[in-house]
Structure formats: structure tokens, C-alpha cells
Write an enzyme that holds these catalytic residues in place. Sequence first.
Site, PDB file in Angstrom:
ATOM      1  N   SER A   3       0.833  -1.206   0.000  1.00 36.63           N
ATOM      2  CA  SER A   3       0.000   0.000   0.000  1.00 36.63           C
ATOM      3  C   SER A   3       0.873   1.263   0.000  1.00 36.63           C
ATOM      4  O   SER A   3       1.670   1.443  -0.908  1.00 36.63           O
ATOM      5  CB  SER A   3      -0.958  -0.041   1.193  1.00 36.63           C
ATOM      6  OG  SER A   3      -2.002   0.885   1.044  1.00 36.63           O
ATOM      7  N   ASP A  42      -9.406  -6.128  -4.510  1.00 36.20           N
ATOM      8  CA  ASP A  42      -8.959  -4.946  -3.764  1.00 36.20           C
ATOM      9  C   ASP A  42      -9.941  -3.791  -3.978  1.00 36.20           C
ATOM     10  O   ASP A  42     -10.206  -3.397  -5.112  1.00 36.20           O
ATOM     11  CB  ASP A  42      -7.565  -4.531  -4.252  1.00 36.20           C
ATOM     12  CG  ASP A  42      -6.878  -3.530  -3.326  1.00 36.20           C
ATOM     13  OD1 ASP A  42      -7.584  -2.754  -2.646  1.00 36.20           O
ATOM     14  OD2 ASP A  42      -5.640  -3.525  -3.280  1.00 36.20           O
ATOM     15  N   HIS A  50      -7.432  -5.920  -0.302  1.00 37.83           N
ATOM     16  CA  HIS A  50      -6.257  -5.063  -0.157  1.00 37.83           C
ATOM     17  C   HIS A  50      -5.281  -5.577   0.896  1.00 37.83           C
ATOM     18  O   HIS A  50      -4.076  -5.394   0.773  1.00 37.83           O
ATOM     19  CB  HIS A  50      -6.722  -3.645   0.223  1.00 37.83           C
ATOM     20  CG  HIS A  50      -5.623  -2.633   0.244  1.00 37.83           C
ATOM     21  ND1 HIS A  50      -4.919  -2.269  -0.887  1.00 37.83           N
ATOM     22  CD2 HIS A  50      -5.097  -1.900   1.268  1.00 37.83           C
ATOM     23  CE1 HIS A  50      -4.016  -1.352  -0.567  1.00 37.83           C
ATOM     24  NE2 HIS A  50      -4.092  -1.128   0.727  1.00 37.83           N
TER      25      HIS A  50
END
Length: 340
Positions: free
Chosen positions: A150, A280, A308
Site C-alpha cells: 500500500s 482490492d 487489499h
Amino acid sequence: MAADLDMVNLLVLAGATLAIPILSFVASFILWPSALIKIYYWYWRRTLGLQVRYADCGGYRFCYSYRGKPGFRPSILMLHGFSAHKDTWLTMVKYLPKHLHILCVDMPGHEGTTRTNSEDYSIQGQVKRIHQFVENVRLNRKPFHLVGTSMGGNVAGVYAASFPSEICSITLICPAGIRYPCETKFDNHLQDLEHSHYTLSIPLIPSTPEEMEDMLRLCSHVRFKIPQQILQGLVDVRLPHNDFYQEVFMEILSENSRYALQENLQLITAPLQVIWGKQDQVVDVSGAVVVAEALPGCRVDLLENCGHSVVMERPRRTAKLIMEFIISLGTTSGTIKKHS
């Protein structure tokens, strides 16, 4: 009769002795769930052989955990995502070979690492701080493998572009910092936030158990059943830091940071792997195509039924894919693979 009474007294005493820790645990679970969460992380670090250390760099302190020593395989440095911490990686570290030299660092301002100002929270600012850490612990004595997820993926990619001689290979897990061809549920939230001039609550910064549950649903395709007390504990742990998280959030959405990874992709020279959950809802899996088009030689692994939070949802598979990539370097060309 006396012996029977002694036995009864012994059983009562034993029961009372056992009742004390049990009642203490129940009371802690109900009254101080945040304390139990910290104990949980401490327990798993010890179980996995990870040690917590601090690196002091001229008044700036990094907190990190590590296991193993540099050896035949490259050392691995892991960079967590927004509002997370070094223990994010515990579930995946469990499935990595114990002989590997692994370091999991708290990102600038997060958890045990020094909190300063917004300059350190931009993507370039975080890259500079992580480089400071790498030099301090002498990780760059030989090229290492860099992993980021991320926000940490955004930082990892820009780091690899900025310091190519230090990186032997890199894994980006659902990285931020890309103009994604397709929008996600989180993108819709962002648009609402921008229209409200950021007066609405930010989905990634929960302040109630209900908002925490919503965030977990947003970030994970796998549905975890989490007791209300644990949700409250997770909120209690984060709540004192929410102003900081908001500052970081605004900084990584700024013009200079929002698409930093994409703007630096073509400067990355190290072999690159991308791992992405196909479901995601935070950063769309279409970003994998963007990376593959910019770096045709990269390896892309797409995970079915995964959101995610890849490291939490598919820790064993993620660890296996990373090790396969490290071991096979130099023997395969760029491919896109789908995994069940």
C-alpha cells in the site's frame, strides 16, 4: 475424613489459583482490550523469534523488529502501509524461512518511530528517512530485497528508483501511487471527501468500533468475525494517533506524493514483482497492468478472492510467492500469473 478435607481444601485452593488468571483475562478482555492486543503482538514476535530494536540517527529514532543475520539469500526489508506498524508482517513472517535476515520497520511517525512534521510524511520524505535507517543499520552493505505494501509500496518503489545500487529486487503488494484505470469503492469515498473539503470522516481513520468494522470490510475481501471488544480495542489503540494519521493521509494525497510510484516506475532497474488481490477495494488491481506496461520484465501475481490486506488474508501464499521470486531471479521473464 481429614484426608478428604485436605483434598477438598487443595481443590478449592487450586481452583482459586486458576480462577485468578482466568478472571484477570476476562476482565482484561472486557475492560482493557487494547492491552490484550499489545500482548498478542508481543507474544507472536517472541514466538516467531523477532526482536525489537531501536536505531538512533542524530535525534531521530526508528523502531524495528528483526530476525536472523545476513546470509546467502538477500536481507529483506519490509515497509508497512498507512496507519499500520511493523507487526503488520507477523502473519507472513510466520511462513518465511527462519534463516532469512528480515527487518520490519515502523514507517516515519508510526508506532515507535519518531514523529516530526509533514515533510517526513510525503513519499519522498519517507524515502529519505528509510534510507537514513538503511544506512544506520548498515543494511546496504550488500543489495537487499525490498517489500512494501500500500503506502509502503509507493515508498518502496520510489526508494528503488532513487537508490538502485542498494536494491537487488523488489516486491510491491497492492501499491499506492498509481493512476489506476479502474475506480474502487475507496476512490468513490475520496471523491466525496474532496467535494466536502475533507469535512467527512476518512474511511481509513476510524474513531468508533462501527467505523473500524467498516474499514476492515473495505480493506479485506475475507470476512473476519471480530468480537465487539476487540474492535473497541483496535479503536482505542489508534484513537490517540488519529490526528497524526490525518496529517499523513493529506500529505500522501498531495500533488507530489499521490502518483509518486508511477512517476518513478521507469527509473526502477531492479527485478520487480507485483502481488495484488483481485478484489482490492482500496487500490484497484488494474494498477498491476500499469506497472507491467511500464516495466515489461516484471512479474505480476494476482490473487483470487483476496482484497487489499493481502498480507493478512493470504500470508502463506504471499510468503511463498516472494520466496519463489527471490529464488528464481535471473531465470524467468516477466509474466502475469493468477492464483486461486
